[in-house]
Design a protein around this motif. Structure first.
Motif, PDB file in Angstrom:
ATOM      1  N   ALA A  36      55.981  43.673  52.815  1.00 41.83           N
ATOM      2  CA  ALA A  36      55.902  42.735  53.932  1.00 41.83           C
ATOM      3  C   ALA A  36      54.934  41.604  53.611  1.00 41.83           C
ATOM      4  N   THR A  37      53.810  41.927  52.975  1.00 41.36           N
ATOM      5  CA  THR A  37      52.846  40.908  52.581  1.00 41.36           C
ATOM      6  C   THR A  37      53.473  39.939  51.585  1.00 41.36           C
ATOM      7  N   GLU A  38      54.225  40.471  50.633  1.00 40.33           N
ATOM      8  CA  GLU A  38      54.893  39.624  49.635  1.00 40.33           C
ATOM      9  C   GLU A  38      55.954  38.731  50.300  1.00 40.33           C
ATOM     10  N   ALA A  39      56.683  39.274  51.244  1.00 42.63           N
ATOM     11  CA  ALA A  39      57.699  38.488  51.952  1.00 42.63           C
ATOM     12  C   ALA A  39      57.056  37.364  52.762  1.00 42.63           C
ATOM     13  N   ILE A  40      55.951  37.670  53.406  1.00 41.64           N
ATOM     14  CA  ILE A  40      55.244  36.642  54.180  1.00 41.64           C
ATOM     15  C   ILE A  40      54.710  35.561  53.250  1.00 41.64           C
ATOM     16  N   LYS A  41      54.184  35.956  52.107  1.00 37.00           N
ATOM     17  CA  LYS A  41      53.665  34.993  51.139  1.00 37.00           C
ATOM     18  C   LYS A  41      54.787  34.086  50.630  1.00 37.00           C
ATOM     19  N   THR A  42      55.955  34.683  50.339  1.00 35.49           N
ATOM     20  CA  THR A  42      57.099  33.905  49.861  1.00 35.49           C
ATOM     21  C   THR A  42      57.595  32.949  50.948  1.00 35.49           C
ATOM     22  N   ALA A  43      57.660  33.432  52.160  1.00 36.29           N
ATOM     23  CA  ALA A  43      58.089  32.570  53.269  1.00 36.29           C
ATOM     24  C   ALA A  43      57.109  31.433  53.490  1.00 36.29           C
ATOM     25  N   ASN A  44      55.831  31.721  53.356  1.00 35.28           N
ATOM     26  CA  ASN A  44      54.807  30.691  53.511  1.00 35.28           C
ATOM     27  C   ASN A  44      54.931  29.647  52.408  1.00 35.28           C
ATOM     28  N   ASP A  45      55.178  30.092  51.185  1.00 33.64           N
ATOM     29  CA  ASP A  45      55.337  29.147  50.077  1.00 33.64           C
ATOM     30  C   ASP A  45      56.590  28.288  50.255  1.00 33.64           C
ATOM     31  N   GLY A  46      57.643  28.860  50.810  1.00 32.29           N
ATOM     32  CA  GLY A  46      58.877  28.105  51.039  1.00 32.29           C
ATOM     33  C   GLY A  46      58.809  27.220  52.274  1.00 32.29           C
ATOM     34  N   THR A  47      57.877  27.489  53.163  1.00 29.87           N
ATOM     35  CA  THR A  47      57.770  26.714  54.390  1.00 29.87           C
ATOM     36  C   THR A  47      57.127  25.351  54.149  1.00 29.87           C
ATOM     37  N   ASP A  48      56.195  25.278  53.230  1.00 24.99           N
ATOM     38  CA  ASP A  48      55.505  24.009  52.984  1.00 24.99           C
ATOM     39  C   ASP A  48      56.473  22.893  52.584  1.00 24.99           C
TER      40      ASP A  48
END
Length: 131
Positions: A36-48
């Motif tokens: 879940a932490t990795e998914a949130i990190k990936t989503a955060n990186d893709g959101t910028d």
């Protein structure tokens, strides 16, 4: 070995078994939290980049809306000028044109009435035409 020592060994074994049984779900929960932490990190990186592109799009849309606002203002000015021009035309040439049209209509009616009158005189019985 006394009965108390055997009971303590059984209790210790049961405690170890309980710890092992609880360790498996805790390890699975840890892996789930890592995923879940990795998914949130990936989503955060893709959101910028997504937010940057959305901001650029909104800026572009605002620019286009300003242009449309200018075009609308110009169209309003043109329609006002056309309205004023038609008013001037109506005031300047409308009256004389209406009078000219009325005169030509009246003359046309008079000529038609005169022709009918002449034709009626010529068609009367008992009268002869002069030659």
């Amino acid at each position: 070995m006394s009965a108390v020592e055997i009971a303590a060994l059984i209790a210790a074994g049961a405690f170890v078994l309980l710890v092992l049984l609880l360790a498996i779900p805790l390890l699975k929960l840890g892996r789930t939290l890592d995923a879940a932490t990795e998914a949130i990190k990936t989503a955060n990186d893709g959101t910028d980049p997504l937010l940057v592109n959305a901001n650029q799009t909104i800026t572009h849309v605002n620019t286009q809306l300003e242009r449309v606002d200018g075009i609308t203002a110009n169209a309003q000015a043109v329609s006002g000028n056309v309205s004023a021009l038609s008013s001037v035309f109506t005031a300047t040439l409308g009256g004389p044109l209406v009078k000219t049209a009325a005169l030509s209509y009246g003359v046309s009616k008079a000529i038609k009435a005169r022709r009918k009158k002449k034709e009626a005189k010529a068609a009367r019985p008992g009268r002869r035409r002069k030659q």
